[in-house]
Design an enzyme around this catalytic site. Structure first.
Site, PDB file in Angstrom:
ATOM      1  CG  MET A  24      -2.353  -0.130   0.979  1.00 30.96           C
ATOM      2  SD  MET A  24      -3.014   1.316   0.150  1.00 30.96           S
ATOM      3  CE  MET A  24      -2.957   2.512   1.486  1.00 30.96           C
ATOM      4  CB  CYS A  25       1.755   3.656  -2.216  1.00 27.26           C
ATOM      5  SG  CYS A  25       2.727   2.250  -2.755  1.00 27.26           S
ATOM      6  CD  GLU A  26      -1.120   6.740   3.257  1.00 21.03           C
ATOM      7  OE1 GLU A  26      -1.940   7.589   2.881  1.00 21.03           O
ATOM      8  OE2 GLU A  26      -1.368   5.883   4.107  1.00 21.03           O
TER       9      GLU A  26
END
Lengths: 256, 256
Positions: free
Chosen positions: B1-3
């Site tokens: 997951m990345c922001e």
């Protein structure tokens, strides 16, 4: 007139030393008050910093000067605007991707009559800003795109032929890289020097700074620096000839 | 997951406030320890900063956080590596030039089976690194290149159709801009908020910082912020639906 600075090295090398000489010319000791930019290759990636403000008092320039970024190829430019307004999109170096590589370009000089070369229906690469330099770069890259699958020798010969055509339109001193090679074309003024062991002490022309390269490097390091004018006062720089293309890889001159 | 973090505004706006919330998640309050990047459009030009190091303790992130860069469109990304090694060339956002505009892209998610979409003979745009994200971006840009001369509506519809195809290959939350428009595609999780006069006090979720927007802005300012998760605790963020494309221009939602 703009100042160019390039570097090619066989190990990731910190260019702070040479950059601090160049940046002083951005409104300090030179007339180049219209922005600056620098691109550092790290592997196949490239990190760029640019500022339409004079290098002499730019916050970002100060940060770069002090922040050690180790790189194998560096291209930097300080600009005095002749064509194109002073803005971020007109600040060198310019970057385009071709065949999965980032190509980076900086130019010193002025060109007239580029419209005679450029396809009026639009080349594959098109300028974002309105400088003659970026238009020349996009035309050059569009020619390289047509030579897909060429050998390194064929590509080098195509770059030389394109640079010769551009140089007929004015002054065309150029730094160009694809991450591996640094292509240096001299139209009027460029100098280079290759430093290798045993390293001595270099004294900057524009600043009261000297560095002992022997302290910073190993016996295997090879570092070539290219600049419009020699940056140091106590070393022998090679003066390039008009119409000459020099190609560096891992710090070494690879063409003859 | 990345922001992901994006911004669209009708006047050059300083994103420091939102960025300081995001950057804390780079190893601070979140698991995103594999680099970050941010691109600021200023006019047609784009200024980018990226670092394969965690945002939480990156020198460059600290510099950006404190250095006020006013911009009309911002795209930022903090990465947790899933596919592709941790390196500069794998760090979002990615940028390509098409028809004289810089297009900038950041992606959250993982895609499987991209090779079924990509022309094995090579698309016009090709990835420099080895992430699924950059490969998806290059494929998307290559499709846009084929639609030369399209109207904004046709282009938007092509972007939606490409994003839908990519979302079938996994998770595809996307920020994309051409300097004027910010295209936001939600596959699983994205939120946005439009702030306009009268501005209130916002409180960051990850930091003990609040800002009174009324002090910093004029009555005409419109600023939209897009983020993976709401960044503030005291405002109502719009939660996007899977398969939804939102397009912002000068801070306003322009599609329906």
């Amino acid at each position: 007139m703009c100042e160019l600075l390039g570097m090619s090295a066989n190990v990731p090398t910190d260019i702070c030393f040479s950059f601090s000489g160049l940046i002083k010319r951005g409104g300090g000791t030179g007339p180049h008050r219209d922005g600056w930019g620098i691109a550092f290759y790290q592997g196949k990636g490239v990190r760029e910093f640019r500022d339409p403000q004079p290098g002499f008092n730019s916050e970002i320039a100060r940060f770069i000067k002090d922040f050690p970024i180790k790189s194998t190829v560096v291209i930097s430019h300080i600009r005095q605007a002749n064509v194109g307004k002073v803005s971020l999109e007109n600040t060198h170096p310019f970057i385009r991707e071709l065949e999965g590589r980032y190509w980076c370009f900086a130019h010193n000089g002025q060109l007239k009559g580029l419209e005679l070369l450029i396809d009026p229906n639009g080349e594959r690469f098109m300028p974002v800003g309105d400088t003659d330099s970026e238009a020349a770069f996009c035309w050059l890259m569009s020619q390289l795109a047509k030579g897909r699958g060429q050998s390194p020798e064929e590509r080098q010969s195509l770059i030389k032929s394109c640079a010769d055509q551009l140089a007929r339109l004015g002054v065309f001193n150029m730094l160009l890289s694809d991450a591996d090679r640094l292509y240096v074309y001299c139209s009027t003024k460029l100098h280079w020097i290759t430093r290798r062991a045993p390293f001595g002490v270099a004294t900057l022309h524009d600043d009261d700074i000297s560095a002992n390269f022997g302290e910073e490097t190993t016996v295997n390091d090879v570092v070539t620096v290219v600049a419009t004018e020699p940056l140091t006062t106590n070393e022998e720089w090679v003066k390039m000839q008009p119409g000459e293309l020099a190609v560096f890889e891992r710090g070494e001159l690879v063409n003859t």
